[in-house]
Design an enzyme around this catalytic site. Structure first.
Site, short mmCIF file in Angstrom:
data_model
loop_
_atom_site.label_atom_id
_atom_site.label_comp_id
_atom_site.label_asym_id
_atom_site.label_seq_id
_atom_site.Cartn_x
_atom_site.Cartn_y
_atom_site.Cartn_z
N TYR A 176 0.82 -1.21 0.00
CA TYR A 176 0.00 0.00 0.00
C TYR A 176 0.86 1.26 0.00
CZ TYR A 176 -4.61 -1.64 -0.52
OH TYR A 176 -5.74 -2.15 -1.11
N HIS A 237 -1.81 -2.50 6.03
CA HIS A 237 -2.14 -1.50 5.01
C HIS A 237 -2.89 -0.30 5.59
CE1 HIS A 237 -0.78 -4.65 2.53
NE2 HIS A 237 -1.92 -5.23 2.23
N LEU A 396 -10.65 16.25 -8.29
CA LEU A 396 -9.41 15.93 -9.00
C LEU A 396 -9.38 14.42 -9.26
CD1 LEU A 396 -6.57 16.72 -10.06
CD2 LEU A 396 -5.74 16.41 -7.75
C1 BG6 Z 1 -2.90 -8.26 0.35
C2 BG6 Z 1 -3.83 -9.15 1.13
O1 BG6 Z 1 -1.90 -7.77 1.18
O2 BG6 Z 1 -3.61 -7.19 -0.21
C3 BG6 Z 1 -4.94 -9.64 0.24
O3 BG6 Z 1 -3.10 -10.26 1.65
C4 BG6 Z 1 -5.62 -8.49 -0.46
O4 BG6 Z 1 -5.89 -10.40 0.98
C5 BG6 Z 1 -4.60 -7.59 -1.13
O5 BG6 Z 1 -6.51 -9.03 -1.43
C6 BG6 Z 1 -5.22 -6.35 -1.71
O6 BG6 Z 1 -4.31 -5.64 -2.48
P1 BG6 Z 1 -4.78 -4.64 -3.61
O7 BG6 Z 1 -3.53 -3.98 -4.07
O8 BG6 Z 1 -5.46 -5.46 -4.66
O9 BG6 Z 1 -5.74 -3.70 -2.97
#
Ligand code: BG6
Length: 481
Positions: A176, A237, A396
């Site tokens: 993230y 995240h 935006l």
């Molecule tokens: C991962 C998780 O870290 O992030 C997953 O283990 C999740 O369960 C994924 O689906 C989501 O990532 P993104 O980038 O698709 O939002």
């Protein structure tokens, strides 16, 4: 450094993460000429196979546009595969010999990406340390979560790693942190004076940080059930986003100055209390309502009777002068109605109302995905003869404003950062420790008390209790989230 030979070793090269994410990512970086010219890629795993077989397996995840075929061939020529056990030093010695052969010149750097299960983390890192570190350049290791499953196991892993490598060599990925809008948070906050005096408890009522996914575990239940949504998404995240939203301005943009501030704000957060948490688990959708979807417990890879949450909402409180009393609500779930990750900052009502309660709160929305956008909800006079209020937006939306610019993928950005030695978007040891301090007690509590999650239907907005909970935390629901 970019002129010297570099070797990127992908451990776990036959696994899912490697074929779906890492091989495609290194191909795109290679294709765009962003990596050092002389970079070799080495896959390592237990499976006996050739590089042609690795290529075959990851092919369908790698986009090759017309005209790029030659480059794609070159990319695979720079790749080799080496089969070996994770726990045998001699196999790593052979790996080392084969890497060394291609490292011409006085300097040579090595990056090890651990796309391996957590069960072999320790043996792999020990063996890299003992048999594979570069003797004429840097050695960096990239690791992925899970970084333990609570404060104790995470501390154990950290002390294991710090016995082998310096913190400057360890790159803990939280992907993230590689996302465009997450990286934009600091600019937004610290390069705009309008947010400077308003970003605090005097002006902000509540902040919601959410992650929604429209699919369930679907066969990945084994891994997921061990961890649950809180460890999978919220503790990492969402908490990372929170720290960027809430931290004080760093002294400089130096990675350690930034991470110092992130740690500091985390230290002001008390461990989450169970009363501030709502957990949910999805059930299948009733017959006749769209395509049939299995509930979490119907997934054959999920243990019977599991109480692992697939949805969670938790309020966190930051006890400092800026934020005391402002709820930071983290919310995440699988098998919901849509894919969305965003931050919503709700400002307080304008005091001294002269509009008979028609003026709604301002809200700043930072949409991380899908479709990066930043918009600020404002009240305005509805254009025309009447003197009515209307809610509108300063908008935006990236796809409208930056039509020509492709937003790079998080993994591409982060892997390139490892080559350039930029740790700004990686998680430092002490951040991780604080994250577990905040999350471990209530996770233990949930598990020990066998708390039964609230049910919600696959494809819905989540447990019905959630809206009430948002209202309790002074967040005004306005129908779109
Ligand atoms: C991962 C998780 O870290 O992030 C997953 O283990 C999740 O369960 C994924 O689906 C989501 O990532 P993104 O980038 O698709 O939002």
């Amino acid at each position: 450094d970019f002129q010297y030979p570099h070797t990127f070793v992908l451990l776990g090269a036959s696994g899912d993460l490697a074929k779906k994410k890492i091989y495609p990512t290194i191909w795109y970086l290679y294709r765009d000429n962003t990596l050092p010219r002389n970079t070799k890629f080495v896959g390592y795993a237990r499976t006996k196979q050739t590089i042609a077989e690795v290529r075959e397996k990851s092919k369908k995840y790698m986009k090759v546009r017309p005209g790029e075929e030659d480059k794609f061939e070159q990319f695979w020529e720079a790749n080799t595969y080496h089969a070996g056990a994770y726990d045998k030093r001699v196999d790593y010695e052979l790996l080392n010999q084969s890497i060394s052969k291609s490292e011409k010149g006085p300097v040579a750097n090595r990056i090890f990406y651990l796309a391996v299960p957590p069960t072999v983390f320790e043996e792999v890192t020990v063996n890299i340390r003992n048999a594979c570190v570069s003797i004429k350049g840097y050695t960096r290791v990239i690791i992925e979560k899970p970084f333990g499953r609570d404060d104790v196991s995470s501390a154990k892993l950290s002390s294991h790693l710090s016995g082998l490598f310096k913190e400057e060599q360890i790159y803990r990925i939280d992907h993230y942190l590689g996302k465009e809008m997450v990286q934009n948070l600091m600019t937004l906050r610290f390069a705009n004076q309008i947010f400077n005096p308003t970003w605090n408890r005097e002006n902000i009522a509540s902040i919601l940080i959410s992650f929604k996914e429209p699919f369930g575990t679907e066969g990945r239940g084994g891994y997921f059930d061990d961890f649950g949504i809180i460890r999978d998404v919220m503790q990492n995240h969402l908490l990372q986003i929170l720290s960027l939203v809430a931290m004080e301005k760093p002294v400089t943009l130096n990675p350690n100055d930034i991470r110092d501030e992130k740690v500091k704000v985390l230290r002001h957060i008390n461990p989450i209390e169970l009363k501030d948490v709502l957990v949910g688990q999805y059930v299948g959708n009733p017959e006749g309502q769209g395509d049939e979807k299995l509930g979490y417990l119907d997934d054959p890879t999920v243990p019977k009777g599991s109480v692992t949450p697939t949805y969670a909402l938790a309020a966190l409180w930051i006890n400092n002068a800026r934020w005391q009393g402002v709820p930071f609500i983290l919310r995440c779930g699988k098998a919901l109605n849509e894919r969305k990750a965003e931050v919503r900052v709700q400002f307080k009502e304008a005091p001294g109302d002269i509009f008979n309660g028609h003026a709604k709160r301002n809200e700043l929305v930072i949409r991380v995905q899908p479709g990066e956008a930043l918009y600020l909800k404002l009240m305005s006079k509805s254009p025309g003869m009447k003197f009515d209020l209307v809610e509108t937006e300063l908008d935006l939306t990236y796809s409208m404003r930056y039509r020509e610019t492709d937003v790079p993928d998080a993994y591409e950005r982060l892997i390139l950062d490892v080559f350039t030695g930029t740790q700004m978007h990686f998680v430092r040891n002490d951040e991780l420790k604080e994250a577990w301090r905040i999350f471990t007690p209530f996770l233990k509590n949930l598990e020990e008390n066998h708390v039964i999650p609230e049910q919600y239907v696959y494809g819905s907005r989540g447990p019905i209790q959630a809206d009430k909970k948002l209202a309790d935390y002074n967040f005004k629901y306005s129908g779109s989230y």
